[in-house]
Scaffold this motif. Structure first.
Motif, PDB file in Angstrom:
ATOM      1  N   THR A 129      -6.851  29.837 -14.188  1.00 32.72           N
ATOM      2  CA  THR A 129      -7.065  28.924 -15.316  1.00 32.72           C
ATOM      3  C   THR A 129      -8.379  28.175 -15.129  1.00 32.72           C
ATOM      4  N   ASP A 130      -9.195  28.117 -16.176  1.00 34.22           N
ATOM      5  CA  ASP A 130     -10.495  27.452 -16.090  1.00 34.22           C
ATOM      6  C   ASP A 130     -10.598  26.375 -17.162  1.00 34.22           C
ATOM      7  N   GLU A 131     -11.810  25.819 -17.305  1.00 36.75           N
ATOM      8  CA  GLU A 131     -12.034  24.715 -18.232  1.00 36.75           C
ATOM      9  C   GLU A 131     -11.776  25.113 -19.676  1.00 36.75           C
ATOM     10  N   ARG A 132     -12.051  26.367 -20.020  1.00 41.60           N
ATOM     11  CA  ARG A 132     -11.808  26.816 -21.398  1.00 41.60           C
ATOM     12  C   ARG A 132     -10.325  26.764 -21.741  1.00 41.60           C
ATOM     13  N   ASP A 133      -9.474  27.144 -20.809  1.00 41.66           N
ATOM     14  CA  ASP A 133      -8.029  27.095 -21.052  1.00 41.66           C
ATOM     15  C   ASP A 133      -7.552  25.659 -21.194  1.00 41.66           C
ATOM     16  N   ARG A 134      -8.058  24.773 -20.345  1.00 34.83           N
ATOM     17  CA  ARG A 134      -7.617  23.378 -20.414  1.00 34.83           C
ATOM     18  C   ARG A 134      -8.025  22.735 -21.732  1.00 34.83           C
ATOM     19  N   LYS A 135      -9.234  23.008 -22.210  1.00 35.16           N
ATOM     20  CA  LYS A 135      -9.657  22.444 -23.495  1.00 35.16           C
ATOM     21  C   LYS A 135      -8.855  23.031 -24.656  1.00 35.16           C
ATOM     22  N   ARG A 136      -8.488  24.299 -24.537  1.00 39.09           N
ATOM     23  CA  ARG A 136      -7.741  24.953 -25.609  1.00 39.09           C
ATOM     24  C   ARG A 136      -6.311  24.444 -25.692  1.00 39.09           C
ATOM     25  N   LEU A 137      -5.721  24.115 -24.551  1.00 34.98           N
ATOM     26  CA  LEU A 137      -4.320  23.719 -24.513  1.00 34.98           C
ATOM     27  C   LEU A 137      -4.096  22.221 -24.655  1.00 34.98           C
ATOM     28  N   ARG A 138      -5.161  21.422 -24.634  1.00 31.93           N
ATOM     29  CA  ARG A 138      -4.987  19.973 -24.643  1.00 31.93           C
ATOM     30  C   ARG A 138      -4.372  19.517 -25.963  1.00 31.93           C
ATOM     31  N   GLY A 139      -3.659  18.409 -25.920  1.00 29.05           N
ATOM     32  CA  GLY A 139      -3.068  17.865 -27.143  1.00 29.05           C
ATOM     33  C   GLY A 139      -2.163  16.692 -26.836  1.00 29.05           C
ATOM     34  N   PHE A 140      -1.959  15.871 -27.855  1.00 31.53           N
ATOM     35  CA  PHE A 140      -1.061  14.722 -27.741  1.00 31.53           C
ATOM     36  C   PHE A 140      -0.475  14.463 -29.123  1.00 31.53           C
ATOM     37  N   THR A 141       0.853  14.537 -29.243  1.00 30.21           N
ATOM     38  CA  THR A 141       1.518  14.433 -30.534  1.00 30.21           C
ATOM     39  C   THR A 141       2.623  13.393 -30.459  1.00 30.21           C
ATOM     40  N   ILE A 142       2.661  12.508 -31.459  1.00 28.15           N
ATOM     41  CA  ILE A 142       3.759  11.549 -31.594  1.00 28.15           C
ATOM     42  C   ILE A 142       4.765  12.130 -32.575  1.00 28.15           C
ATOM     43  N   LEU A 143       5.966  12.383 -32.112  1.00 27.92           N
ATOM     44  CA  LEU A 143       6.990  13.012 -32.932  1.00 27.92           C
ATOM     45  C   LEU A 143       7.593  12.011 -33.916  1.00 27.92           C
ATOM     46  N   PRO A 144       8.261  12.479 -34.967  1.00 29.42           N
ATOM     47  CA  PRO A 144       8.833  11.575 -35.976  1.00 29.42           C
ATOM     48  C   PRO A 144       9.847  10.597 -35.368  1.00 29.42           C
ATOM     49  N   GLN A 145      10.022   9.475 -36.046  1.00 32.81           N
ATOM     50  CA  GLN A 145      10.973   8.474 -35.589  1.00 32.81           C
ATOM     51  C   GLN A 145      12.414   8.955 -35.801  1.00 32.81           C
ATOM     52  N   ASP A 146      13.300   8.545 -34.874  1.00 34.59           N
ATOM     53  CA  ASP A 146      14.703   8.882 -35.012  1.00 34.59           C
ATOM     54  C   ASP A 146      15.432   7.743 -35.720  1.00 34.59           C
ATOM     55  N   LEU A 147      16.762   7.801 -35.731  1.00 34.34           N
ATOM     56  CA  LEU A 147      17.537   6.789 -36.439  1.00 34.34           C
ATOM     57  C   LEU A 147      17.391   5.408 -35.820  1.00 34.34           C
ATOM     58  N   ARG A 148      17.012   5.343 -34.559  1.00 29.04           N
ATOM     59  CA  ARG A 148      16.799   4.059 -33.890  1.00 29.04           C
ATOM     60  C   ARG A 148      15.357   3.596 -33.990  1.00 29.04           C
ATOM     61  N   LEU A 149      14.551   4.305 -34.802  1.00 28.95           N
ATOM     62  CA  LEU A 149      13.130   4.028 -35.002  1.00 28.95           C
ATOM     63  C   LEU A 149      12.308   4.273 -33.745  1.00 28.95           C
TER      64      LEU A 149
END
Length: 476
Positions: free
Chosen positions: A191-211
Motif C-alpha cells: 500500500t502506498d500514498e495513492r491508496d491512502r489518498k483514494r481510501l480516505r474519508g470521514f462521514t457523519i451518519l444520520p441521527q437516530d431516534l435519540r438524536l
C-alpha cells in the motif's frame, strides 16, 4: 416449452410491459395447490430471474447515464432521478449506481464502449448465478487492492472472486475477500500514498431516534497524527468538562494548574467521552474565534420562542441536524444572535427586507428560519444546498422583501437549474465532439458554457442551425 422458444418482442418497452404482466399474473396464482418440488423449482427460477434483472437494470442505467435521459425527466443527475424520480431513496440509488459502475458497459465522449470494470462478475450476473449484492461486495474488495499490484494479478483476483460468489453468499464473498487481500499484501508494505489518498474519508451518519450520530471514517496517517497531537491537549482529564462549570476551557497548557488539579479530581468521564468533549471544544473555539483566531463559520439554528422559554423541544440547524433545546442554549452562549420575527398566526415574516435583487446575508438567515430547506413539494434538500429563489408570482413591482424570496435547491431554482422543455441545443460540426449534441438551459444567464451530450450519432434538430459552440466543456 422453454423460455428460449417463446417468441418475445425486441422492443424494450414492450418487453418490460410483458414482464410486468407476468409478475401481475404470478401474484394472483394459487400456490397452495402446487407440489413441493414445483415450488422449489419456482423459487430457484425466480431468484435466477431476479439476478439476471440486476444485470438488465445496470445496462438500462448505463444507457440513461450515457445519453443523459434523466434530464428529459427534469433531473440533473442519475442519482436524483433514481432517488427522487423513481422514489428509491438515496441508499438504494447509491447501491444501484455502484452495481452499474462495476458490471455496466459505459461509453466515453469519443463514442467508444468500454468493457465492464468487473468482466467475470458481469458474466456471472448475466447467467443469473450472482446478484447485485455480490457485485457490491466484489467491487469493495477490488477497491481495497493496492494500486501497486500488477494489472494481471488484479484481473485474476476478480475472476476468483466471481467464481467464489457463485457458491457463497455476499457475506461469504466478503470473508473470502479478506483472505485474498491478506495474500496480496500480507504486511501492508504494498500500500502506498495513492491508496491512502483514494481510501480516505470521514462521514457523519444520520441521527437516530435519540438524536445521536455515528461516524464512519478512514483517516490518513497525516490526519491521525494531527488529531493525536491536538486532541490530548483539549481532551485531557479535567479539561472542557460540560458537567463541571469550574472545569478549565481551552488547552491544557493555558489552564491554571490549581484549577486543573481540582477539576481532575471531579472528572468521572471515560477517555472516549473526554475525546468527544475535547473535539467539541476545539470546533467551538475555531467557530467563535477564541484566542484572536478568525471565525471559521456560522452556526444557524431556528427554534420557537415557546420551546426556548420552556427549554424543551428540538431546534433545527441549517444542515438539517436536530438539536435539543437544552443543548442549544449551551451552544448559543458564545454565539452572535440574529433575530427573525414571524407572525404568530400566519407564520409570515414581519421584518427583514431590502430593495436589492440579490439576497443579503440577513435575508438568507430569515429564509432559513422560515423555510428550513427547499420549498419544492417533496424535496428534502437541507438549507445549505439551496439558493435564494425569486418566486414567479411576486408582486409590488419586484422582489423587495423576504416575502418575494424562497429557498430552493439547484434542481428547483429556475435561475440555477434547468426546467423540462427549456433546452437550447446545437450539433457540433468540428472538433473532437463533432456530430454530438451540445445543450444548455434556454434563457439561463448563468449557463454560459455548453455541455456535450454523450450521444454517438445525432440528427439535426429543426430550428437549430449547427455552429461552433463557445467554450465546449464535456460533462459526464
Amino acid at each position: 416449452m422453454v423460455a428460449s422458444e417463446v417468441l418475445l418482442p425486441d422492443d424494450p418497452a414492450a418487453l418490460a410491459r410483458l414482464l410486468e404482466a407476468a409478475a401481475t399474473k404470478f401474484g394472483s396464482l394459487p400456490l397452495s395447490a402446487v407440489t413441493e418440488d414445483t415450488l422449489l423449482e419456482t423459487v430457484e427460477t425466480l431468484e435466477r430471474t431476479h439476478r439476471r434483472l440486476d444485470g438488465v437494470d445496470a445496462a438500462v442505467l448505463v444507457e440513461v447515464s450515457d445519453r443523459a435521459v434523466y434530464r428529459k425527466a427534469g433531473y440533473l443527475s442519475v442519482h436524483q432521478y433514481l432517488a427522487q424520480g423513481l422514489r428509491l431513496g438515496d441508499g438504494t440509488a447509491r447501491r444501484r449506481r455502484l452495481s452499474a459502475a462495476g458490471i455496466g458497459r459505459f461509453t466515453d465522449l469519443q463514442g467508444q464502449t468500454h468493457p465492464p470494470v468487473l468482466p467475470a462478475t458481469a458474466v456471472a450476473v448475466g447467467e443469473g448465478a450472482i446478484g447485485a449484492d455480490h457485485v457490491r461486495e466484489i467491487d469493495a474488495i477490488m477497491d481495497k487492492i493496492p494500486t501497486a499490484i500488477d494489472a494481471s494479478v488484479r484481473a485474476r483476483a476478480e475472476v476468483q472472486l466471481a467464481w467464489v460468489a457463485r457458491e457463497l453468499s455476499p457475506a461469504g464473498v466478503r470473508t473470502a475477500g479478506i483472505r485474498l487481500l491478506a495474500h496480496l499484501d500480507p504486511d501492508g508494505t504494498v500500500t502506498d500514498e495513492r491508496d491512502r489518498k483514494r481510501l480516505r474519508g470521514f462521514t457523519i451518519l444520520p441521527q437516530d431516534l435519540r438524536l445521536m450520530s455515528k461516524v464512519r471514517g478512514y483517516l490518513t496517517p497525516a490526519l491521525r497524527a494531527e488529531m493525536e497531537a491536538a486532541l490530548p491537549s483539549w481532551a485531557a482529564p479535567g479539561m472542557n468538562n460540560p458537567d463541571d462549570p469550574d472545569s478549565p476551557s481551552g488547552t491544557v497548557e493555558s489552564a491554571d494548574p490549581a484549577a486543573l488539579a481540582a477539576a481532575v479530581e471531579r472528572d468521572t468521564r471515560t477517555p472516549g467521552q473526554r475525546t468527544h468533549d475535547g473535539l467539541q471544544a476545539l470546533l467551538r473555539a475555531s467557530r467563535t474565534g477564541v484566542g484572536g483566531g478568525r471565525r471559521s463559520g456560522d452556526l444557524v439554528i431556528t427554534v420557537t420562542d415557546h420551546e426556548l422559554a420552556e427549554r424543551a423541544g428540538v431546534a433545527l440547524t441549517a444542515t438539517g441536524t436536530r438539536l435539543p433545546v437544552a443543548e442549544l442554549i449551551e451552544v448559543a452562549a458564545t454565539a452572535t444572535p440574529h433575530l427573525a420575527v414571524f407572525s404568530a398566526h400566519t407564520g409570515q415574516a414581519l421584518y427583514l427586507g431590502r430593495g436589492r435583487r440579490l439576497a443579503s446575508r440577513a435575508q438568507r438567515l430569515m429564509l432559513f428560519a422560515r423555510d428550513r430547506g427547499c420549498t419544492a413539494p417533496g424535496c428534502a434538500a437541507p438549507f445549505t444546498r439551496t439558493q435564494a429563489h425569486h418566486f414567479p408570482d411576486w408582486a409590488d413591482g419586484g422582489p423587495t422583501d423576504i416575502d418575494h424570496l424562497g429557498a430552493a435547491c439547484g434542481r428547483h431554482n429556475r435561475s440555477v437549474g434547468p426546467r423540462r422543455g427549456q433546452w437550447q441545443t446545437m450539433i457540433l460540426i468540428d472538433g473532437p465532439h463533432a456530430g454530438r449534441v451540445a445543450w444548455r438551459p434556454s434563457g439561463n444567464r448563468t449557463a454560459r458554457r455548453w455541455r456535450i451530450n454523450q450521444i454517438h450519432h445525432a440528427e439535426l434538430l429543426p430550428g437549430h442551425e449547427p455552429q461552433p459552440p463557445p467554450l465546449p466543456q464535456p460533462r459526464l
